[in-house]
Each structure stands twice: as structure tokens, then as C-alpha cells.
Design a protein around this motif. Structure first.
Motif, PDB file in Angstrom:
ATOM      1  N   UNK A 281      21.347 -82.692 -35.128  1.00  0.00           N
ATOM      2  CA  UNK A 281      21.034 -82.156 -36.446  1.00  0.00           C
ATOM      3  C   UNK A 281      21.723 -80.838 -36.709  1.00  0.00           C
ATOM      4  N   UNK A 282      21.949 -80.533 -37.975  1.00  0.00           N
ATOM      5  CA  UNK A 282      22.606 -79.293 -38.361  1.00  0.00           C
ATOM      6  C   UNK A 282      21.686 -78.103 -38.113  1.00  0.00           C
ATOM      7  N   UNK A 283      22.249 -77.033 -37.571  1.00  0.00           N
ATOM      8  CA  UNK A 283      21.477 -75.820 -37.329  1.00  0.00           C
ATOM      9  C   UNK A 283      22.012 -74.687 -38.195  1.00  0.00           C
ATOM     10  N   UNK A 284      21.108 -73.841 -38.677  1.00  0.00           N
ATOM     11  CA  UNK A 284      21.494 -72.667 -39.449  1.00  0.00           C
ATOM     12  C   UNK A 284      20.566 -71.534 -39.065  1.00  0.00           C
ATOM     13  N   UNK A 285      21.051 -70.300 -39.170  1.00  0.00           N
ATOM     14  CA  UNK A 285      20.278 -69.139 -38.746  1.00  0.00           C
ATOM     15  C   UNK A 285      19.981 -68.227 -39.926  1.00  0.00           C
ATOM     16  N   UNK A 286      18.893 -67.475 -39.783  1.00  0.00           N
ATOM     17  CA  UNK A 286      18.529 -66.478 -40.806  1.00  0.00           C
ATOM     18  C   UNK A 286      17.981 -65.241 -40.115  1.00  0.00           C
ATOM     19  N   UNK A 287      18.535 -64.081 -40.486  1.00  0.00           N
ATOM     20  CA  UNK A 287      18.019 -62.822 -39.941  1.00  0.00           C
ATOM     21  C   UNK A 287      16.628 -62.565 -40.519  1.00  0.00           C
ATOM     22  N   UNK A 288      15.672 -62.261 -39.660  1.00  0.00           N
ATOM     23  CA  UNK A 288      14.293 -62.079 -40.124  1.00  0.00           C
ATOM     24  C   UNK A 288      14.061 -60.676 -40.676  1.00  0.00           C
ATOM     25  N   UNK A 289      14.956 -59.732 -40.372  1.00  0.00           N
ATOM     26  CA  UNK A 289      14.798 -58.370 -40.859  1.00  0.00           C
ATOM     27  C   UNK A 289      15.593 -58.177 -42.147  1.00  0.00           C
ATOM     28  N   UNK A 290      15.012 -57.426 -43.081  1.00  0.00           N
ATOM     29  CA  UNK A 290      15.737 -57.087 -44.294  1.00  0.00           C
ATOM     30  C   UNK A 290      16.874 -56.138 -43.949  1.00  0.00           C
ATOM     31  N   UNK A 291      17.812 -55.940 -44.896  1.00  0.00           N
ATOM     32  CA  UNK A 291      18.991 -55.134 -44.585  1.00  0.00           C
ATOM     33  C   UNK A 291      18.657 -53.732 -44.071  1.00  0.00           C
ATOM     34  N   UNK A 292      17.802 -52.950 -44.715  1.00  0.00           N
ATOM     35  CA  UNK A 292      17.567 -51.595 -44.190  1.00  0.00           C
ATOM     36  C   UNK A 292      16.939 -51.587 -42.796  1.00  0.00           C
ATOM     37  N   UNK A 293      16.234 -52.681 -42.437  1.00  0.00           N
ATOM     38  CA  UNK A 293      15.540 -52.701 -41.154  1.00  0.00           C
ATOM     39  C   UNK A 293      16.338 -53.375 -40.051  1.00  0.00           C
ATOM     40  N   UNK A 294      17.462 -53.980 -40.367  1.00  0.00           N
ATOM     41  CA  UNK A 294      18.234 -54.715 -39.379  1.00  0.00           C
ATOM     42  C   UNK A 294      19.010 -53.763 -38.480  1.00  0.00           C
ATOM     43  N   UNK A 295      19.421 -54.282 -37.329  1.00  0.00           N
ATOM     44  CA  UNK A 295      20.184 -53.469 -36.385  1.00  0.00           C
ATOM     45  C   UNK A 295      21.527 -53.070 -36.977  1.00  0.00           C
ATOM     46  N   UNK A 296      22.177 -53.995 -37.679  1.00  0.00           N
ATOM     47  CA  UNK A 296      23.476 -53.689 -38.288  1.00  0.00           C
ATOM     48  C   UNK A 296      23.340 -52.588 -39.327  1.00  0.00           C
ATOM     49  N   UNK A 297      22.247 -52.628 -40.104  1.00  0.00           N
ATOM     50  CA  UNK A 297      22.046 -51.602 -41.128  1.00  0.00           C
ATOM     51  C   UNK A 297      21.821 -50.241 -40.488  1.00  0.00           C
ATOM     52  N   UNK A 298      21.020 -50.195 -39.433  1.00  0.00           N
ATOM     53  CA  UNK A 298      20.773 -48.917 -38.772  1.00  0.00           C
ATOM     54  C   UNK A 298      22.054 -48.351 -38.168  1.00  0.00           C
TER      55      UNK A 298
END
Length: 210
Positions: A92-109
Motif C-alpha cells: 500500500x501507498x505510504x505518506x507522512x505528515x509532520x505532527x508539529x506546526x511550523x513554529x513548533x517543528x525542529x526545522x522551524x526552530x
């Protein structure tokens, strides 16, 4: 002139810091759009809807990368007329979703940290100029510039604090390594099952005898 240049530079650098943050946010949005590949997230169902109107439901949560993994039913995906353009997986096809909103994500920090560092560098010139004791009027200009820069940068600093960690409930927790191991085990099991078929054991050119 040097005082006004230092004051203007201080405020301009804050604007540059916001440009860095906006570009990082846009890059993350474009990247997420590319990963979704035409799939639409249905928040009311916590599921992804594929272009063929089928739903991918949450299967596991990766606490290390802070992403939720969704997967379509193999029986539906394998029978899909556009499967060859969607996925090569038989699970089956798999897809991902970041559970943190942009300001709270690691990339945003990370990018907010860069932006705040730029703000601090912008404060260095006016503060250094103020230490040369240029006079009351010049100190007032520099003080106002520093205060304005700090006030404008407050939203950037506020999101650097650690937000409460959201941990989904009712979903298995699996890291990326666990997922890879499970896929390899499934592929090995499938190969073993296929090697047990009589049609696979039969040598080329031989015919079944009664």
C-alpha cells in the motif's frame, strides 16, 4: 552620519531576519506539497485522500522524526489502475505528515535560531557605537533603534521556547529503522512463500506429470 547608519542597519537587519524565516517557511511548504503528491489531508478523518478518492489511515508514529505515517489498504492499492504511477510497494501507498506546526517543528526552530542570530549581529554595530560616547542625542537615536529592533524581533524569539510535545495516542510508535526492518522482513517472507509455489519450483522446459 555613522550613528544614523548604525541605527538604520540595526532595524534593516531585523527585516532581513524575517526574510530568512519566510523563505524557510516557504521551502518547508513546497517540500510538504511535493511529498503529498496530489494527496489531500482530511483533518476531520485524520486521513489522506488520494486522487482516486481512497483514504490512507494512520499506521504508526515516529517519535524521533516527529511524523505520522499513513498507509492505504494493500487490497485497494494493488488493484488501483494508477498504482504503477503511485507506488511500487505491494503493502500500500505510504505518506507522512509532520505532527508539529511550523513554529513548533525542529526545522522551524533551527531557522528561527539563525534569524535570531542575525538580529544579535545587527545589534552589535549600534551598541558598539554607543560605547564610544558620541553624545546624548546620538545615544538617544541608537537607543531607540535598538529598542525598535528588539520589539520587532519578539515574535522570532517567542517561538524558540520549547513547546509541549504532542504524542498521538492509539497509534503504534515505530522509528524509521523499525519501519525499514519490517519492510525487509515482509519482502523476505513474500519471497519464501513464492519459492514454495509449484510453478516456481518447476524447471523450465519440464511438464507436470500425472
Amino acid at each position: 552620519m555613522e550613528v544614523w547608519l548604525a541605527a538604520g542597519y540595526c532595524v534593516a537587519v531585523v527585516g532581513f531576519a524575517y526574510v530568512i524565516d519566510a523563505l524557510a517557511r516557504r521551502a518547508a511548504s513546497v517540500s510538504e506539497g511535493g511529498i503529498s503528491g496530489g494527496f489531500v489531508y482530511r483533518k476531520d478523518h485524520d486521513a489522506w485522500q488520494c486522487p482516486q478518492d481512497q483514504l490512507l489511515w494512520p499506521q504508526s508514529f515516529d517519535p524521533q522524526n516527529r511524523v505520522m505515517r499513513y498507509r492505504g489498504a494493500p487490497s485497494i492499492c494493488n488493484a488501483c489502475p494508477v498504482k504503477d504511477r503511485c507506488t511500487t510497494s505491494s503493502s500500500g501507498r505510504e505518506i507522512q505528515r509532520a505532527v508539529d506546526s511550523w513554529p513548533a517543528s525542529e526545522a522551524a526552530r533551527f531557522h528561527r535560531g539563525i534569524a535570531c542570530t542575525v538580529v544579535l549581529l545587527g545589534l552589535a554595530w549600534p551598541l558598539g557605537t554607543a560605547l564610544t560616547a558620541p553624545g546624548p542625542g546620538s545615544l538617544l537615536v541608537l537607543g531607540v533603534a535598538v529598542a525598535v529592533a528588539l520589539l520587532l524581533s519578539v515574535p522570532l524569539w517567542s517561538h524558540l521556547r520549547r513547546n509541549p510535545v504532542f504524542i498521538p495516542e492509539g497509534v503504534a510508535h515505530r522509528s524509521l529503522d523499525d519501519v525499514v526492518t519490517e519492510r525487509e522482513a515482509a519482502a523476505t517472507a513474500l519471497a519464501r512463500r513464492r519459492s514454495g509455489y509449484g510453478s516456481d519450483r518447476r524447471q523450465p522446459g519440464t511438464e507436470a506429470t500425472e
